[in-house]
Design a protein around this motif. Structure first.
Motif, PDB file in Angstrom:
ATOM      1  N   ARG A  82      -2.581   1.882  -0.849  1.00  0.00           N
ATOM      2  CA  ARG A  82      -1.771   2.966  -1.420  1.00  0.00           C
ATOM      3  C   ARG A  82      -0.350   2.950  -0.867  1.00  0.00           C
ATOM      4  O   ARG A  82       0.623   3.120  -1.615  1.00  0.00           O
ATOM      5  CB  ARG A  82      -2.450   4.311  -1.107  1.00  0.00           C
ATOM      6  N   VAL A  83      -0.215   2.759   0.441  1.00  0.00           N
ATOM      7  CA  VAL A  83       1.120   2.746   1.053  1.00  0.00           C
ATOM      8  C   VAL A  83       1.913   1.520   0.604  1.00  0.00           C
ATOM      9  O   VAL A  83       3.094   1.629   0.235  1.00  0.00           O
ATOM     10  CB  VAL A  83       1.016   2.785   2.587  1.00  0.00           C
ATOM     11  N   PHE A  84       1.283   0.350   0.617  1.00  0.00           N
ATOM     12  CA  PHE A  84       1.973  -0.861   0.164  1.00  0.00           C
ATOM     13  C   PHE A  84       2.383  -0.750  -1.297  1.00  0.00           C
ATOM     14  O   PHE A  84       3.454  -1.201  -1.699  1.00  0.00           O
ATOM     15  CB  PHE A  84       1.083  -2.093   0.360  1.00  0.00           C
ATOM     16  N   ASN A  85       1.520  -0.121  -2.098  1.00  0.00           N
ATOM     17  CA  ASN A  85       1.832   0.095  -3.508  1.00  0.00           C
ATOM     18  C   ASN A  85       3.062   0.988  -3.654  1.00  0.00           C
ATOM     19  O   ASN A  85       3.894   0.792  -4.541  1.00  0.00           O
ATOM     20  CB  ASN A  85       0.636   0.745  -4.199  1.00  0.00           C
ATOM     21  N   GLY A  86       3.178   1.960  -2.764  1.00  0.00           N
ATOM     22  CA  GLY A  86       4.349   2.841  -2.774  1.00  0.00           C
ATOM     23  C   GLY A  86       5.630   2.082  -2.488  1.00  0.00           C
ATOM     24  O   GLY A  86       6.683   2.355  -3.081  1.00  0.00           O
ATOM     25  N   ILE A  87       5.550   1.100  -1.580  1.00  0.00           N
ATOM     26  CA  ILE A  87       6.722   0.278  -1.257  1.00  0.00           C
ATOM     27  C   ILE A  87       7.137  -0.557  -2.473  1.00  0.00           C
ATOM     28  O   ILE A  87       8.325  -0.626  -2.823  1.00  0.00           O
ATOM     29  CB  ILE A  87       6.429  -0.637  -0.053  1.00  0.00           C
ATOM     30  N   VAL A  88       6.161  -1.169  -3.128  1.00  0.00           N
ATOM     31  CA  VAL A  88       6.443  -1.972  -4.326  1.00  0.00           C
ATOM     32  C   VAL A  88       7.121  -1.115  -5.383  1.00  0.00           C
ATOM     33  O   VAL A  88       8.124  -1.512  -5.992  1.00  0.00           O
ATOM     34  CB  VAL A  88       5.136  -2.578  -4.904  1.00  0.00           C
ATOM     35  N   ASN A  89       6.593   0.087  -5.591  1.00  0.00           N
ATOM     36  CA  ASN A  89       7.158   0.976  -6.608  1.00  0.00           C
ATOM     37  C   ASN A  89       8.538   1.477  -6.216  1.00  0.00           C
ATOM     38  O   ASN A  89       9.426   1.596  -7.063  1.00  0.00           O
ATOM     39  CB  ASN A  89       6.217   2.161  -6.839  1.00  0.00           C
ATOM     40  N   GLY A  90       8.724   1.800  -4.938  1.00  0.00           N
ATOM     41  CA  GLY A  90      10.024   2.275  -4.477  1.00  0.00           C
ATOM     42  C   GLY A  90      11.117   1.246  -4.652  1.00  0.00           C
ATOM     43  O   GLY A  90      12.276   1.585  -4.922  1.00  0.00           O
ATOM     44  N   LEU A  91      10.757  -0.022  -4.515  1.00  0.00           N
ATOM     45  CA  LEU A  91      11.719  -1.105  -4.714  1.00  0.00           C
ATOM     46  C   LEU A  91      11.921  -1.426  -6.193  1.00  0.00           C
ATOM     47  O   LEU A  91      12.771  -2.248  -6.546  1.00  0.00           O
ATOM     48  CB  LEU A  91      11.240  -2.374  -3.984  1.00  0.00           C
TER      49      LEU A  91
END
Length: 433
Positions: free
Chosen positions: A142-151
């Motif tokens: 979930r956290v890594f997915n948030g990073i991908v989306n934020g970028l």
């Protein structure tokens, strides 16, 4: 043939086009998977699968303390500020450790009770214990997915989503053929492990560029900022999933386990095509709304999103409606009672899409009270109407409740967003984050 300029310059359309390709492939695989699941495990078994998916959905919020949208927002804000990013990631690390340990403890030691509540039997206690062990992977994903989306790295996001889904579907089919309902539940419980592995394989170079593991500490300097998103996520994910579980249980008790499976089939189909919009919200809408400061800018972007998404979505829904009997014949085997549910579910989902675009202004601007109020209003309305209408209309009453819910929800969210800009115009300082 030269592509028109408005298409070439429309980032949302580019994302939508790429995401649409992924979703089309995913839908074909999903349809085959649903066909095999419904054929082998039946309606009552399919209801159990729906409950397990609800549990995993709840854990995406609980294990990461619901900070996904906060990570998306702050990575979009601070992607050029390494120091702030490391503070953000340290806070995320603390939250995921706490969330994962808490989830493991509750699930592992309360497995019997949870199994009885979800599956109406203690026979699947071992599945709940496996989910407990998998909990940290859910948090990491979930956290890594948030990073991908934020970028806003939508190309890598599309690749990660597709590969992970195909591998998860393959595992589910293999286990289903071998062990029937037990195998399907076990495979679904293990899918978060696959998702983390795929994400690391595809995205590890970019993660290393932004996420400096040596600088991560067990401190939470952004705790206060992220806790606002935790509250929003708890309402939007945990309570939503719990209400779905409770309504499924109500249908099983008042009507039958088969009726619970019928409704699960309809909501599963809905979630499969609504995935199309979910990626757009986090990859495009939140980062875009975060940077908009004026009402005119917001309205212009809102119109751009609506004119791009709603026609595409509307056409797709019309196609699904006219092919509903084919869906039932070839995908949801013996789920004939689903046919009357389509019109209410599709109409409700179309209005839901329009409302959710507006709702993401609350997330982008961290308008916590507005977000929580509208979500609680929506859930209470759906819950109450479902219990009220199911006696007269049977399982169809739940999807009628879904339709009514989103009509009222849309107008409420629209009113609150417009009120936000009115207040901003009258007192700009009061609305600064």
């Amino acid at each position: 043939m030269k592509i028109p300029k408005f298409i070439r310059d429309n980032l949302l359309l580019k994302m939508t086009s790429l995401n649409a390709g992924v979703i089309v492939i995913r839908l074909f695989v999903a349809f085959f998977l649903q066909r095999e699941l419904t054929d082998i495990v039946g309606k009552a078994g399919y209801a159990k699968i729906g409950s397990l998916r609800n549990l995993l959905q709840m854990l995406t919020s609980i294990t990461s303390f619901g900070i996904f949208n906060g990570v998306v927002k702050y990575v979009a804000d601070y992607k050029d500020d390494s120091e702030r990013l490391q503070k953000l990631f340290s806070t995320a690390f603390v939250f995921t450790v706490l969330g994962s340990v808490t989830s493991f403890t509750v699930l592992f030691f309360g497995a019997g009770f949870i199994s009885e509540h979800l599956f109406y039997t203690r026979d699947f206690e071992y599945i709940v214990k496996i989910v407990a062990v998998v909990a940290p992977f859910i948090a990491i994903q979930r956290v890594f997915n948030g990073i991908v989306n934020g970028l806003s790295d939508y190309k890598k996001f599309a690749k990660i989503e597709l590969v992970a889904y195909l591998l998860g579907a393959t595992l589910t089919l293999l286990m289903l053929y071998q062990y029937s309902i037990d195998g399907a539940l076990l495979a679904i419980a293990l899918i978060p492990v696959i998702q983390v592995a795929v994400m690391l394989f595809i995205f590890i170079k970019v993660l290393r560029e932004y996420l400096h593991f040596s600088n991560i500490s067990f401190k939470a300097p952004y705790a206060k900022s992220l806790l606002a998103f935790s509250l929003m996520s708890f309402v939007a994910t945990v309570l939503v999933s719990y209400v779905e579980i409770d309504i499924r249980s109500m249908l099983a008790k008042r009507l039958s386990a088969d009726d619970a499976g019928i409704w699960t089939g309809m909501t599963t189909l809905s979630k499969n095509y609504m995935v199309f919009s979910g990626a757009i919200f986090t990859l495009y809408v939140i980062p875009k709304f975060t940077g908009l400061k004026t009402e005119s800018g917001f309205k212009k972007e809102l119109f751009n999103i609506y004119k791009t998404l709603l026609p595409l979505f509307g056409v797709g829904m019309v196609v699904i409606y006219f092919l509903r009997f084919q869906f039932i014949e070839y995908i949801f085997i013996d789920f004939d009672e689903m046919a009357p549910l389509f019109k209410w579910q599709l109409l409700g989902d179309f209005i839901k899409l329009a409302a959710l675009v507006l709702l993401h202004q609350f997330i982008a601007k961290k308008m916590v009270r507005n977000f929580i109020f509208t979500e609680l209003f929506s859930l209470a309305l759906f819950y109450g109407l479902s219990y009220l209408l199911v006696d007269e209309y049977g399982v169809e009453g739940v999807v009628i409740a879904h339709f009514i819910r989103y009509i009222l929800y849309f107008f409420l969210v629209f009113f609150l967003v417009m009120r936000y800009f009115k207040k901003q115009k009258n007192n700009p300082e009061a609305l600064k984050p």
